[in-house]
Structures are given as C-alpha cells and as structure tokens.
Design a protein around this motif. Structure first.
Motif, PDB file in Angstrom:
ATOM      1  N   VAL A   1       0.904  -1.122   0.029  1.00  0.00           N
ATOM      2  CA  VAL A   1      -0.028   0.021  -0.275  1.00  0.00           C
ATOM      3  C   VAL A   1       0.753   1.182  -0.026  1.00  0.00           C
ATOM      4  O   VAL A   1       0.430   2.218  -0.871  1.00  0.00           O
ATOM      5  CB  VAL A   1      -0.888  -0.111   1.168  1.00  0.00           C
ATOM      6  CG1 VAL A   1      -1.814   1.375   1.453  1.00  0.00           C
ATOM      7  CG2 VAL A   1      -1.966  -1.250   1.125  1.00  0.00           C
TER       8      VAL A   1
ATOM      9  N   THR B   1       0.899   4.047  -3.014  1.00  0.00           N
ATOM     10  CA  THR B   1       0.692   5.227  -2.685  1.00  0.00           C
ATOM     11  C   THR B   1       1.743   6.146  -3.099  1.00  0.00           C
ATOM     12  O   THR B   1       1.441   7.391  -3.799  1.00  0.00           O
ATOM     13  CB  THR B   1       0.703   5.624  -1.298  1.00  0.00           C
ATOM     14  OG1 THR B   1      -0.273   4.805  -0.529  1.00  0.00           O
ATOM     15  CG2 THR B   1       0.311   6.999  -0.712  1.00  0.00           C
TER      16      THR B   1
ATOM     17  N   THR C   1      -3.837   2.918  -7.646  1.00  0.00           N
ATOM     18  CA  THR C   1      -4.773   3.460  -6.592  1.00  0.00           C
ATOM     19  C   THR C   1      -5.502   1.927  -6.309  1.00  0.00           C
ATOM     20  O   THR C   1      -5.922   1.527  -5.093  1.00  0.00           O
ATOM     21  CB  THR C   1      -5.561   4.278  -6.946  1.00  0.00           C
ATOM     22  OG1 THR C   1      -5.012   5.437  -7.208  1.00  0.00           O
ATOM     23  CG2 THR C   1      -6.723   4.664  -6.028  1.00  0.00           C
TER      24      THR C   1
ATOM     25  N   LEU D   1      -5.972   0.114  -2.621  1.00  0.00           N
ATOM     26  CA  LEU D   1      -7.280  -0.245  -1.769  1.00  0.00           C
ATOM     27  C   LEU D   1      -7.977  -1.591  -1.903  1.00  0.00           C
ATOM     28  O   LEU D   1      -9.147  -1.674  -1.663  1.00  0.00           O
ATOM     29  CB  LEU D   1      -8.107   0.730  -2.282  1.00  0.00           C
ATOM     30  CG  LEU D   1      -7.731   2.439  -2.041  1.00  0.00           C
ATOM     31  CD1 LEU D   1      -8.727   3.610  -2.603  1.00  0.00           C
ATOM     32  CD2 LEU D   1      -7.386   2.764  -0.566  1.00  0.00           C
TER      33      LEU D   1
ATOM     34  N   ARG E   1      -7.365  -2.703   1.661  1.00  0.00           N
ATOM     35  CA  ARG E   1      -7.413  -1.671   2.610  1.00  0.00           C
ATOM     36  C   ARG E   1      -8.333  -0.313   2.369  1.00  0.00           C
ATOM     37  O   ARG E   1      -9.019  -0.078   1.426  1.00  0.00           O
ATOM     38  CB  ARG E   1      -5.950  -1.060   2.755  1.00  0.00           C
ATOM     39  CG  ARG E   1      -4.894  -1.863   3.412  1.00  0.00           C
ATOM     40  CD  ARG E   1      -4.991  -2.065   4.645  1.00  0.00           C
ATOM     41  NE  ARG E   1      -3.645  -2.630   5.095  1.00  0.00           N
ATOM     42  CZ  ARG E   1      -3.589  -4.144   5.292  1.00  0.00           C
ATOM     43  NH1 ARG E   1      -4.671  -4.939   4.864  1.00  0.00           N
ATOM     44  NH2 ARG E   1      -2.595  -4.648   5.762  1.00  0.00           N
ATOM     45  N   ASP E   2      -8.614   0.162   3.286  1.00  0.00           N
ATOM     46  CA  ASP E   2      -9.530   1.403   3.247  1.00  0.00           C
ATOM     47  C   ASP E   2      -8.974   2.737   3.079  1.00  0.00           C
ATOM     48  O   ASP E   2      -9.517   3.884   2.510  1.00  0.00           O
ATOM     49  CB  ASP E   2     -10.683   1.484   4.200  1.00  0.00           C
ATOM     50  CG  ASP E   2     -11.596   0.357   4.495  1.00  0.00           C
ATOM     51  OD1 ASP E   2     -12.009  -0.137   3.667  1.00  0.00           O
ATOM     52  OD2 ASP E   2     -12.033  -0.096   5.813  1.00  0.00           O
ATOM     53  N   GLU E   3      -7.852   2.757   3.221  1.00  0.00           N
ATOM     54  CA  GLU E   3      -6.808   4.187   3.194  1.00  0.00           C
ATOM     55  C   GLU E   3      -5.611   3.909   2.657  1.00  0.00           C
ATOM     56  O   GLU E   3      -5.130   2.735   2.218  1.00  0.00           O
ATOM     57  CB  GLU E   3      -6.431   4.731   4.706  1.00  0.00           C
ATOM     58  CG  GLU E   3      -7.697   4.838   5.615  1.00  0.00           C
ATOM     59  CD  GLU E   3      -8.676   6.226   4.985  1.00  0.00           C
ATOM     60  OE1 GLU E   3      -8.254   6.940   4.164  1.00  0.00           O
ATOM     61  OE2 GLU E   3      -9.818   6.335   5.527  1.00  0.00           O
ATOM     62  N   MET E   4      -5.004   5.070   1.619  1.00  0.00           N
ATOM     63  CA  MET E   4      -3.882   4.922   1.027  1.00  0.00           C
ATOM     64  C   MET E   4      -2.675   4.975   2.113  1.00  0.00           C
ATOM     65  O   MET E   4      -3.072   5.486   3.471  1.00  0.00           O
ATOM     66  CB  MET E   4      -3.710   6.056   0.174  1.00  0.00           C
ATOM     67  CG  MET E   4      -4.820   6.203  -0.698  1.00  0.00           C
ATOM     68  SD  MET E   4      -4.456   4.669  -2.054  1.00  0.00           S
ATOM     69  CE  MET E   4      -3.194   5.323  -3.023  1.00  0.00           C
TER      70      MET E   4
END
Length: 398
Positions: free
Chosen positions: A169, A173, A219, A223, A226-229
C-alpha cells in the motif's frame, strides 16, 4: 457551346448557389454562364450572391413562351477575399520547420484563408519538440492501449501478512503520487504545442492516457484490501514540484522522461520481480511497458535537439544542477517507501532475508544509475559527464 445550367425550382436557401459556383468554376474571367431558375426571390438572391462573389449579372426580358427568363452571369476577376492571400499550412506529409500561429487549428497541409485569430501556443519550432521516432511510437501506443478492468485479474486478491500488505500500500501510494506528476506535465506541454506537430501531440495524448490508467491501477491495488492510502512525504512532493516548475518543453521532457521515468522503469521492474501477489505483478508490468515508450521519446527528442544544437547539452546539464540545488536540503526518498521496498524484496523479517532485501534495493539503485548513464550517453554526454549528472539526480527516483 455556351455554359448553361437549369436550377428548376431550387432556391438559394436550398443550395442553388452551389450549382452556380460549380458552373462558374470551369470558366475564365469574362465568360458567361446562363442560368435558368424559378425559385423563390430568384433574381434578388442571385444578384446579391454575384455581387458578393465579384461577378456581373445581365437579366434580359422574360421569354413569354416559357414564363421565365435566363440570367447571364459574367464571371469576374475578383477572387473571394478570404482566399486572396491564402497559404498552405505546411505540407501534409511532414511538419514544417516552423509553424505559423496564424494557421490556427488548420489541418497540416490545408489551404488557410487569411484572417481569423492566431493560435495561442508557445512551441512553434519543430526542432524544439520533435523526434523522428514520434510517429512510430504513437502507432505503437495506439495499438497497445489496455483496459484496467480486463487487463488485470482483480479477483486474484492477495492474502498477505499485514506488514507486507502495508508495504505494498505504501509503495502504491508513492507510485500514484509520481504518476500524477507524470500525467500533469505532458498535459501542460500538449496545451502549448502547435498542431503542425500532430504526431508529438498524439504521442503526448497517449502518454496522458497511459498515466491516467497507471494512477487508476495503483490506486485500486492500494485499496484492494485496505480502506486508506499510505503516507505522502514532503520530500517526495518537493521533488515532483520541481518537475512541474520547469517551463521549457525539452528540459521538462528530459527531467521527467529521460531521468525520472527512466529510473521508474527500473523501479517497476524491481517491484514486478519481488511482487508478493499476482495483482501487484500485473499492474507493475503493464505500467513498465507504457513507461518504456515515454522514455524512448524523451531520449530521442533530447538527442534530436542536441544533434541540431550541440550547445543545448549545457542547458540539459544546467536543468539537472538547478534541480539538485533546489532539493539539496530535502531528505530524498522517504524512509517509509525505502523500508517498504526492502521488506518486499526480503519477503520476511528474518535477519538473513532483511539483509537480502537491503542488498536488493542497493542493487536497484545501482541499476538505476547505470540506466541513467546509458541514456545520457545516447543523448551525447561523455561517459564521465553522464556519470556526474546521474549522481546529481534526485534521490526520490522520479
């Protein structure tokens, strides 16, 4: 035989002038075209059209036997003022050495009527934007576009240890941040380019589409579970901003594609080699294929400019040195990204694995340096100067 056309009941608001213009086209000034017609307001409209086009009209008395009369048009010497000083917008087959802003958006090789607004673009000299390989690269880019929905098997979602997934992740990002800069720069250059150099415009448009897809797939991979970067370090943003701040076409292309994206191709190859899951392997391979085209144009364009003007190497060198000086006080690649690369190469937290991962990242940096030196040599830099400039490249990779 006298030239004659019969418009029957065709009126001017239905296209009668098209037939008249066609009939006059093959005549010489002073020749007569006889026109018959009974359309609405025929005499009035015909007279007005002829005056505008520079022809004279002779209307004899009506013939009582047919209930209508012919009109004789004497072809004039006057040309349509819009075309009196018309010029060709270069030649269709190849771009002109210099484009005229007065050509506007005319197709290359079109006959351009005088008047009209000038095109507000900056780059009108071919040698400042051109590379002979541009048409071939565009054809290749057009043939190799791909759909993120179908090119990647998103159903093969990873089941990785949390810390490994976190590393993926974080790297994704970082990739998104860099690809967004790589999207904005060609978009800005494209908007300042004269369409006389359409092959370069088309190639830049394909590059923009490539980068948009890269932003999407990185991106989506980040995700996927996961819910967040991840984190965005100030040093990375500062490095990318220095690319956005470069206004010159060649210097921006050189810094972005020759040095930055060239280095990124090595990074994507590293990530593909050490991908902990199939999706990561797929997205990095797809992006690397596109990026190789961007690098190829950047190298070919810089080499073209230097071949035309060998002193331009000094400007390329100056751009590298200015960027290095501007970033001198930044920390370079963030530890979050560097450590994530080490973990992905290691595959585990075992001491021997971490050592192996650390050495793999060190080897990656050596490959990046070697690649930059080779590309700089192709452009025309001596080996020692290529090595020096490569060493000045940002530690943030892009």
């Amino acid at each position: 035989m006298p030239a004659t056309i019969d418009l029957e009941d065709l009126s001017f608001d239905e296209g009668a002038h098209l037939l008249i213009a066609r009939g006059l086209a093959g005549l010489c000034p002073g020749d007569v075209l006889t026109v018959w017609g009974v359309g609405a307001a025929f005499d009035l409209m015909l007279g007005a059209w002829c005056r505008t086009a520079g022809h004279r009209v002779d209307s004899p008395d009506p013939d009582p036997t047919v209930g209508r009369h012919p009109v004789h048009i004497i072809k004039g010497l006057k040309e349509d003022h819009r075309w009196a000083r018309a010029v060709r917008a270069g030649r269709s087959g190849q771009p002109s050495a210099g484009a005229d802003r007065r050509w506007g958006l005319a197709a290359r090789g079109a006959l351009v009527g005088s008047g009209g607004p000038e095109l507000d673009v900056r780059w009108v000299e071919r040698d400042l934007v051109w590379a002979d390989v541009a048409p071939t690269l565009y054809a290749r880019a057009a043939a190799n576009q791909w759909n993120p929905d179908t090119a990647v098997d998103w159903n093969r979602g990873p089941t990785l240890p949390d810390d490994v997934e976190d590393a993926v992740v974080q790297v994704m990002t970082y990739l998104v941040e860099n690809e967004q800069a790589a999207l904005m720069i060609p978009a800005r250059l494209l908007g300042s380019l004269h369409p006389q150099f359409r092959e370069v415009m088309q190639l830049l448009a394909a590059q923009i589409a490539d980068e948009a897809r890269h932003v999407e797939i990185f991106t989506r991979r980040a995700l996927l579970t996961r819910d967040e970067m991840g984190r965005s370090g100030v040093e990375g943003r500062a490095s990318l901003q220095s690319l956005l701040d470069e206004p010159d076409f060649t210097l921006a292309s050189f810094l972005l594609s020759v040095l930055g994206e060239g280095t990124f191709v090595d990074l994507l190859g590293f990530l593909h080699e050490h991908a902990p899951d199939p999706v990561t392997a797929q997205v990095t391979a797809l992006a690397a294929r596109d990026e190789a085209r961007h690098v190829a144009f950047g190298v070919a364009h810089a080499a073209h400019v230097v071949d035309v003007d060998p002193t331009f190497r000094g400007r390329l060198r100056g751009a590298v040195e200015r960027r290095h000086d501007a970033l001198r006080d930044t920390a370079g690649l963030s530890s979050a990204v560097y450590d994530s690369l080490v973990l992905l190469a290691a595959g585990s937290w075992e001491p021997a694995a971490v050592r192996r991962g650390w050495r793999a990242v060190q080897a990656l940096q050596a490959r990046m340096d070697d690649g930059r030196r080779r590309r700089l040599s192709v452009i025309g830099f001596p080996d020692d100067e290529a090595a020096e400039l490569s060493a000045l490249h940002t530690r943030n990779f892009m």
